[in-house]
Design an enzyme around this catalytic site. Structure first.
Site, PDB file in Angstrom:
ATOM      1  N   ARG A  37       0.838  -1.211   0.000  1.00  0.00           N
ATOM      2  CA  ARG A  37       0.000   0.000   0.000  1.00  0.00           C
ATOM      3  C   ARG A  37       0.872   1.260   0.000  1.00  0.00           C
ATOM      4  NH1 ARG A  37      -5.282  -1.324   3.809  1.00  0.00           N
ATOM      5  NH2 ARG A  37      -6.518  -2.200   2.112  1.00  0.00           N
ATOM      6  N   LYS A 201     -17.546 -16.349   4.290  1.00  0.00           N
ATOM      7  CA  LYS A 201     -18.967 -16.063   4.461  1.00  0.00           C
ATOM      8  C   LYS A 201     -19.686 -15.694   3.173  1.00  0.00           C
ATOM      9  CE  LYS A 201     -18.609 -14.156   9.097  1.00  0.00           C
ATOM     10  NZ  LYS A 201     -18.612 -12.825   9.731  1.00  0.00           N
ATOM     11  N   GLY A 351      -7.605  -8.575   0.375  1.00  0.00           N
ATOM     12  CA  GLY A 351      -6.438  -8.880   1.174  1.00  0.00           C
ATOM     13  C   GLY A 351      -5.909 -10.295   0.995  1.00  0.00           C
ATOM     14  N   GLY A 374     -12.217  -4.394   1.119  1.00  0.00           N
ATOM     15  CA  GLY A 374     -13.604  -3.925   1.118  1.00  0.00           C
ATOM     16  C   GLY A 374     -13.908  -3.003  -0.059  1.00  0.00           C
TER      17      GLY A 374
HETATM   18  C1  3PG Z   1      -8.999  -1.809   4.747  1.00  0.00           C
HETATM   19  O1  3PG Z   1      -7.922  -2.343   4.986  1.00  0.00           O
HETATM   20  O2  3PG Z   1     -10.043  -2.439   4.535  1.00  0.00           O
HETATM   21  C2  3PG Z   1      -9.019  -0.318   4.648  1.00  0.00           C
HETATM   22  O3  3PG Z   1      -7.810   0.235   5.060  1.00  0.00           O
HETATM   23  C3  3PG Z   1     -10.191   0.255   5.423  1.00  0.00           C
HETATM   24  O4  3PG Z   1     -10.063  -0.046   6.776  1.00  0.00           O
HETATM   25  P1  3PG Z   1     -11.360  -0.235   7.654  1.00  0.00           P
HETATM   26  O5  3PG Z   1     -12.084  -1.428   7.086  1.00  0.00           O
HETATM   27  O6  3PG Z   1     -10.874  -0.471   9.050  1.00  0.00           O
HETATM   28  O7  3PG Z   1     -12.180   1.017   7.521  1.00  0.00           O
HETATM   29 MG    MG Z   2     -11.769  -3.425   5.778  1.00  0.00          MG
END
Ligand code: 3PG
Ligand code: MG
Length: 399
Positions: A37, A201, A351, A374
């Site tokens: 990142r 999930k 991720g 996300g």
């Molecule tokens: C992530 O890793 O999903 C982003 O950095 C957002 O983080 P958060 O889901 O804690 O808002």
């Molecule tokens: Mg997240």
């Protein structure tokens, strides 16, 4: 998207507040274990300092929920950035407090200041107006270069852009690149267009599946969510992880998707969630009592690999099994290999699937690995991002 970008604006002598997503994984010794990142944010960081801008970087890290937690300080990220750039990076021990204010005021052309973790202040998550304007007051230009956080409307993502008023608010090249890849693929895919969805999930991926049913030619399902689908077909799932309350929904998705939805045909299961458990491969829906599904089986992996081989576009989000516990990493490995070997445009979101691709050394064999978990899922759901919508359009400031 025709948003004004950081490269479109003159930054010389100006203060640029750049929201980045330096929410990177740290080990027990506070060492960064994956700095993609940070790496991926570099082009826009360099673009500002090389043109004589004064750069203020802001990010969250983890979920400290408004409480200062030294283990979630952004200091290690600032240190890593300085190492990568081979030049000093200043660090403020607060966000909009006296230290940050003094250091922002003292910032010279070409210098970088990293603010402390935005989420140490509860006003970040609540989108507080005063906090947003305090951040905005630091800068002449605001830049959103935080793709991983674009699905959020936190103060530093949205409120700050509003608080900039007539001052330029632009996208960074990471956000521009990620949105272009993901939206181009979704709006104009080469066909066959195949999505591979895994993870634990069904509930995390319902909206993605619903949206992709209308767009993809095939949707391959792996990971533990396959067992909820199996239950929906009256399969025996033994002790597998399932979401009982999502079985009806799984039935609906099966009906709606018809042939497009490709479910596993066999399952690699074990009698305990342990590497040295007793293992067996069984046909899908025939998991014996006392066993749980931990990976797709070899026949499924082969079938998925064949489908991937003949596709023109692939989007992958979520592992096929318990990737961190061999031999239940096999299914994920076969899928990753098939994607790496194929000539298809391939987008890896999220991720875990990004980590799997990196671990297997396939990063250069795929088209794009997203920095968003996300955020990339939200794009696959067809959502637009308020944090990007709010930024300037190219035309508005062109003249
Ligand atoms: C992530 O890793 O999903 C982003 O950095 C957002 O983080 P958060 O889901 O804690 O808002
Ligand atoms: Mg997240």
């Amino acid at each position: 998207m025709a948003k004004l970008t950081i490269n479109d604006v003159d930054v010389a002598g100006k203060k640029v507040l750049m929201r980045v997503d330096f929410n990177v994984p740290l080990d027990d010794n506070l060492q960064i274990t994956d700095d993609r990142r940070i790496e991926m944010a570099l082009p826009s960081i360099k673009s500002v300092i090389e043109r004589g801008g004064r750069l203020i970087l802001a990010s969250h890290l983890g979920r400290p929920k408004g409480v200062v937690n030294p283990r979630l300080s952004l200091a290690p990220a600032a240190t890593r950035l300085a190492e990568i750039l081979g030049k000093p990076v200043k660090f403020a021990t607060d966000i909009v407090g006296p230290d940050a204010t003094a250091k922002v005021a003292a910032l010279q052309d070409g210098e970088i200041l990293v603010l402390e973790n935005l989420s140490f202040d509860e006003r970040e998550k609540s989108g507080d107006e005063l906090f947003s304007s305090q951040l905005a007051e630091f800068a002449d230009i605001y830049c959103n270069n935080a793709f991983g956080t674009c699905h959020r409307e936190d103060a530093s993502m949205y409120g700050v852009a509003l608080a900039m008023g007539g001052k330029p608010k632009v996208v960074g090249s990471l956000v521009e690149k990620e949105i272009t890849y993901l939206s181009d693929v979704i709006s104009n895919p080469g066909r066959p267009f195949v999505a591979i969805l895994g993870g634990a999930k069904v509930s995390d991926k319902i909206k993605v599946i619903e949206n992709l049913i209308g767009i993809c030619d095939q949707i391959l399902i792996g990971g533990a969510m396959a067992y909820t689908f199996s239950l929906a077909q009256n399969g025996n799932v033994g002790n597998s992880l399932v979401e009982e309350d999502k079985v009806e929904l799984a039935k609906e998705l099966i009906t709606k998707a018809g042939d497009k939805l490709v479910l596993p045909i066999d399952t690699h299961c074990g009698d305990d969630f342990k590497q040295d458990c007793n293992k067996q491969v069984v046909p899908a829906g025939e998991i014996p009592n006392g066993f749980e599904g931990l990976d797709i089986g070899p026949e499924t992996a082969k079938k998925f690999a064949e489908i991937i081989k003949s596709s023109k576009t692939v989007v992958w989000n979520g592992p096929m099994g318990v990737f961190e516990m061999p031999p239940f990493d096999e299914g994920t490995k076969v899928v990753a290999q098939a994607i790496a070997d194929s000539d298809a445009i391939s987008i890896i979101g999220g991720g875990d699937s990004a980590a799997a691709i990196a671990q297997l050394g396939f990063e250069d064999s795929v088209t794009h690995v997203s920095t968003g978990g996300g955020a990339s899922l939200a794009m696959l759901e067809g959502k637009s991002f308020a944090a990007v919508e709010v930024l300037d359009e190219k035309e508005t400031v062109a003249s």
